[in-house]
Design a protein around this motif. Structure first.
Motif, PDB file in Angstrom:
ATOM      1  N   ILE A 193       0.852  -1.203   0.000  1.00 37.78           N
ATOM      2  CA  ILE A 193       0.000   0.000   0.000  1.00 37.78           C
ATOM      3  C   ILE A 193       0.884   1.248   0.000  1.00 37.78           C
ATOM      4  O   ILE A 193       0.653   2.201  -0.744  1.00 37.78           O
ATOM      5  N   SER A 194       1.936   1.219   0.816  1.00 38.81           N
ATOM      6  CA  SER A 194       2.808   2.403   0.858  1.00 38.81           C
ATOM      7  C   SER A 194       3.557   2.570  -0.473  1.00 38.81           C
ATOM      8  O   SER A 194       3.803   3.686  -0.915  1.00 38.81           O
ATOM      9  N   ASP A 195       3.875   1.437  -1.114  1.00 37.67           N
ATOM     10  CA  ASP A 195       4.510   1.534  -2.450  1.00 37.67           C
ATOM     11  C   ASP A 195       3.566   2.219  -3.455  1.00 37.67           C
ATOM     12  O   ASP A 195       4.004   3.019  -4.280  1.00 37.67           O
ATOM     13  N   HIS A 196       2.284   1.866  -3.368  1.00 37.94           N
ATOM     14  CA  HIS A 196       1.319   2.515  -4.279  1.00 37.94           C
ATOM     15  C   HIS A 196       1.211   4.009  -3.986  1.00 37.94           C
ATOM     16  O   HIS A 196       1.082   4.820  -4.908  1.00 37.94           O
ATOM     17  N   ALA A 197       1.283   4.362  -2.692  1.00 34.31           N
ATOM     18  CA  ALA A 197       1.252   5.796  -2.337  1.00 34.31           C
ATOM     19  C   ALA A 197       2.482   6.501  -2.934  1.00 34.31           C
ATOM     20  O   ALA A 197       2.389   7.642  -3.400  1.00 34.31           O
ATOM     21  N   VAL A 198       3.618   5.797  -2.921  1.00 34.51           N
ATOM     22  CA  VAL A 198       4.828   6.364  -3.532  1.00 34.51           C
ATOM     23  C   VAL A 198       4.602   6.574  -5.032  1.00 34.51           C
ATOM     24  O   VAL A 198       4.951   7.629  -5.586  1.00 34.51           O
ATOM     25  N   ASN A 199       3.985   5.579  -5.687  1.00 36.72           N
ATOM     26  CA  ASN A 199       3.684   5.735  -7.124  1.00 36.72           C
ATOM     27  C   ASN A 199       2.823   6.969  -7.367  1.00 36.72           C
ATOM     28  O   ASN A 199       3.070   7.739  -8.297  1.00 36.72           O
ATOM     29  N   VAL A 200       1.806   7.131  -6.510  1.00 38.83           N
ATOM     30  CA  VAL A 200       0.928   8.311  -6.649  1.00 38.83           C
ATOM     31  C   VAL A 200       1.783   9.582  -6.536  1.00 38.83           C
ATOM     32  O   VAL A 200       1.681  10.487  -7.370  1.00 38.83           O
ATOM     33  N   ALA A 201       2.652   9.608  -5.518  1.00 32.65           N
ATOM     34  CA  ALA A 201       3.500  10.800  -5.318  1.00 32.65           C
ATOM     35  C   ALA A 201       4.410  11.040  -6.523  1.00 32.65           C
ATOM     36  O   ALA A 201       4.648  12.182  -6.924  1.00 32.65           O
ATOM     37  N   GLU A 202       4.893   9.958  -7.118  1.00 37.30           N
ATOM     38  CA  GLU A 202       5.763  10.117  -8.290  1.00 37.30           C
ATOM     39  C   GLU A 202       4.987  10.690  -9.473  1.00 37.30           C
ATOM     40  O   GLU A 202       5.520  11.499 -10.236  1.00 37.30           O
ATOM     41  N   TRP A 203       3.733  10.279  -9.599  1.00 36.47           N
ATOM     42  CA  TRP A 203       2.915  10.867 -10.678  1.00 36.47           C
ATOM     43  C   TRP A 203       2.619  12.337 -10.414  1.00 36.47           C
ATOM     44  O   TRP A 203       2.511  13.132 -11.341  1.00 36.47           O
ATOM     45  N   VAL A 204       2.509  12.677  -9.125  1.00 36.71           N
ATOM     46  CA  VAL A 204       2.294  14.096  -8.793  1.00 36.71           C
ATOM     47  C   VAL A 204       3.526  14.902  -9.226  1.00 36.71           C
ATOM     48  O   VAL A 204       3.399  15.969  -9.833  1.00 36.71           O
ATOM     49  N   ILE A 205       4.699  14.342  -8.949  1.00 37.80           N
ATOM     50  CA  ILE A 205       5.933  15.052  -9.333  1.00 37.80           C
ATOM     51  C   ILE A 205       6.008  15.195 -10.858  1.00 37.80           C
ATOM     52  O   ILE A 205       6.331  16.260 -11.372  1.00 37.80           O
ATOM     53  N   PHE A 206       5.618  14.143 -11.582  1.00 38.91           N
ATOM     54  CA  PHE A 206       5.594  14.238 -13.051  1.00 38.91           C
ATOM     55  C   PHE A 206       4.595  15.308 -13.490  1.00 38.91           C
ATOM     56  O   PHE A 206       4.883  16.134 -14.356  1.00 38.91           O
ATOM     57  N   SER A 207       3.445  15.285 -12.853  1.00 40.67           N
ATOM     58  CA  SER A 207       2.406  16.252 -13.220  1.00 40.67           C
ATOM     59  C   SER A 207       2.902  17.693 -13.030  1.00 40.67           C
ATOM     60  O   SER A 207       2.624  18.571 -13.836  1.00 40.67           O
ATOM     61  N   THR A 209       6.251  18.726 -12.668  1.00 40.98           N
ATOM     62  CA  THR A 209       7.541  19.113 -13.265  1.00 40.98           C
ATOM     63  C   THR A 209       7.731  18.607 -14.693  1.00 40.98           C
ATOM     64  O   THR A 209       8.610  19.084 -15.405  1.00 40.98           O
ATOM     65  N   GLY A 210       6.933  17.613 -15.097  1.00 40.01           N
ATOM     66  CA  GLY A 210       7.123  17.028 -16.422  1.00 40.01           C
ATOM     67  C   GLY A 210       8.264  16.016 -16.442  1.00 40.01           C
ATOM     68  O   GLY A 210       8.622  15.502 -17.484  1.00 40.01           O
ATOM     69  N   GLN A 211       8.825  15.743 -15.278  1.00 44.83           N
ATOM     70  CA  GLN A 211       9.941  14.784 -15.221  1.00 44.83           C
ATOM     71  C   GLN A 211       9.563  13.574 -14.395  1.00 44.83           C
ATOM     72  O   GLN A 211       8.930  13.703 -13.340  1.00 44.83           O
ATOM     73  N   HIS A 212       9.985  12.402 -14.891  1.00 47.24           N
ATOM     74  CA  HIS A 212       9.750  11.192 -14.118  1.00 47.24           C
ATOM     75  C   HIS A 212      10.794  11.093 -13.016  1.00 47.24           C
ATOM     76  O   HIS A 212      11.956  11.432 -13.216  1.00 47.24           O
ATOM     77  N   VAL A 213      10.343  10.636 -11.871  1.00 46.48           N
ATOM     78  CA  VAL A 213      11.280  10.475 -10.761  1.00 46.48           C
ATOM     79  C   VAL A 213      12.034   9.176 -11.003  1.00 46.48           C
ATOM     80  O   VAL A 213      11.460   8.109 -11.020  1.00 46.48           O
ATOM     81  N   ASN A 214      13.314   9.284 -11.230  1.00 46.36           N
ATOM     82  CA  ASN A 214      14.062   8.036 -11.406  1.00 46.36           C
ATOM     83  C   ASN A 214      14.787   7.668 -10.112  1.00 46.36           C
ATOM     84  O   ASN A 214      14.874   8.448  -9.175  1.00 46.36           O
ATOM     85  N   GLU A 215      15.287   6.488 -10.101  1.00 52.65           N
ATOM     86  CA  GLU A 215      15.921   5.970  -8.882  1.00 52.65           C
ATOM     87  C   GLU A 215      17.057   6.876  -8.425  1.00 52.65           C
ATOM     88  O   GLU A 215      17.217   7.118  -7.237  1.00 52.65           O
TER      89      GLU A 215
END
Lengths: 223, 249
Positions: A193-207, A209-215
């Protein structure tokens, strides 16, 4: 100016807030079912998961309508495409809450509770991550989104501690093996569940900044 | 390779500065789109690329515009420049003559009079714009009897007949229906393998669909110039973002 479009984007935000709140409820009910062994809590988890599925469909339809009617570009396109990706993760959060509730149907709790505190901490952190990830989208707040990604470390650490608790208990041969498996699975679902929340947060960052959060970026932030 | 190199370009209509310090390099065999609100200077810039502004009274230009390595505002044969840089306008403007003569007109003015050679040019040009099969049996009929979409493709064929290197398109589909528009867009994408295409468009979806690079203009200034995908997904300048998302002003 695109007043009507802005209203529709606001409507999208409201639906996402609602879906996020439903996810929190589902996790709370599922953990409630674990703690109280209550049938009512289990039922509420299943019902909430259905509401989450409905909300996913509703948001998906709205996003497709916006793509068709408004032909969005730039931040609008990123906002709508991120919303479409986020709801898949949120729907999975609902499924995992349901999975936890299903386990509680047959779980046989020992007299002496094992790793209860760690499970409780995992639950609290996972719920706060879900809330804050949606919050960061609605508030367009990069810092909140980044904080969610960092919090994943806490949940991962708690999962390891649950594992250690279980290993110690097994060594001491206190409890039937079935319980250990169940509690480990519950801990794993909370970790997912927390991993999915991280995915959501990463999509927010993309939304935003236009950049994907990479490792690499995450690593840099952790240091 | 850079087809055009524009440096410190400024253009005045009398006292009015229509283009302000434009610096850009336009890549060959790509489609470059110019977008921006009315009066932003995008058509003016397009016209400077084959010196169409020479015809406007009171027009003064400073800075340099190089086609390959040649300054087109230096000592140059303007007719030769316009042979190298063809233009297609917003409204299809076939000459009031036959389809055949529309295409043959340019090559004839450049000294080609052999019937066999002209036949070959006419067929090739019409095939290039994919209307050969539609018009091959009525080449001697007036071009004015064609549909709007066919007329615009004829105008593109007419531009191709003199074997240009660059095709400038000034809102080439704004007077066309959606089917004709998509045919012109497909055509532009097919032609970019052999020509450098620069298109002014009010239709941002069109710029996003067909161009490799896009330049956004505002009040005579080039605000942003980038890969089309980047400009439409992550614009760097807030003015670009506001314009393309429709929140301008």
């Amino acid at each position: 100016m695109r007043t009507r479009f802005d209203e529709q984007l606001e409507q999208l935000n409201m639906l996402l807030i609602d879906m996020g709140a439903l996810c929190e409820e589902a996790i709370n009910y599922a953990v409630g079912a674990l703690n109280e062994g209550s049938e009512k809590m289990r039922k509420l988890t299943y019902e909430t998961d259905k509401h989450i599925d409905d909300r996913e469909r509703e948001i998906e339809n709205l996003c497709l309508k916006l793509l068709l009617q408004q032909q969005p570009v730039a931040r609008d396109l990123r906002q709508i495409s991120s919303a479409l990706k986020m709801i898949s993760d949120m729907e999975r959060i609902g499924d995992q809450a349901e999975d936890i509730a299903e386990i509680t149907e047959s779980i046989k709790k020992p007299k002496e509770e094992i790793c209860g505190d760690h499970i409780s901490d995992m639950t609290k952190t996972a719920i706060s991550m879900v809330t804050e990830s949606v919050d960061s989208f609605v508030k367009k707040d990069l810092e909140i989104a980044r904080a969610v990604i960092k919090k994943d470390d806490i949940v991962d650490q708690l999962f390891l501690e649950v594992k250690d608790d279980i290993i110690s208990a097994v060594r001491e041969d206190k409890t039937p093996g079935e319980y250990f498996v169940d509690i480990l699975m519950i801990a794993k679902y909370l970790e997912r569940i927390s991993d999915h929340a991280v995915n959501v947060a990463e999509w927010v960052i993309f939304s935003l900044t236009g950049q994907h959060v990479n490792e690499e970026l995450i690593e840099k932030e952790r240091l | 390779m850079d087809k055009y190199t524009i440096e410190n370009l400024e253009l005045f209509y009398g006292d009015f500065k229509a283009l302000k310090n434009i610096n850009m390099k336009i890549q060959e065999k790509e489609i470059t789109a110019f977008i921006g609100p009315s009066g932003c200077g995008k058509s003016t810039l397009l016209k400077t690329l084959n010196r169409m502004n020479d015809l406007v009274e009171g027009c003064k230009i400073t800075g340099t515009v190089k086609l390959d390595d040649q300054d087109i505002y230096g000592k140059i044969d303007v007719n030769l420049l316009r042979k190298r840089v063809g233009m297609v306008f917003q409204k299809p403007n076939p000459f009031p003559m036959s389809i055949y003569d529309n295409i043959a007109y340019g090559p004839r003015t450049h000294g080609i009079h052999s019937k066999a050679k002209l036949n070959e040019i006419v067929e090739k040009s019409l095939r290039d714009v994919a209307i050969w099969d539609e018009v091959k049996d009525r080449l001697n009929k007036s071009a004015l009897g064609m549909s709007g979409g066919q007329q615009q493709r004829l105008c593109i064929a007419r531009a191709l007949a003199v074997e240009p290197e660059v095709i400038l398109m000034d809102e080439p589909t704004s007077a066309l229906d959606p089917i004709s528009t998509s045919k012109i867009e497909e055509l532009a994408m097919d032609l970019k393998d052999r020509y450098t295409i620069i298109i002014v468009t009010h239709n941002m979806q069109q710029a996003a669909r067909i161009s490799d690079k896009t330049a956004f203009f505002l009040l005579g200034e080039m605000v942003e110039f980038d890969k089309t995908e980047t400009l439409f997904s992550v614009p760097k300048d807030k003015r670009t973002e506001d314009y393309i998302t429709g929140r301008f002003g």
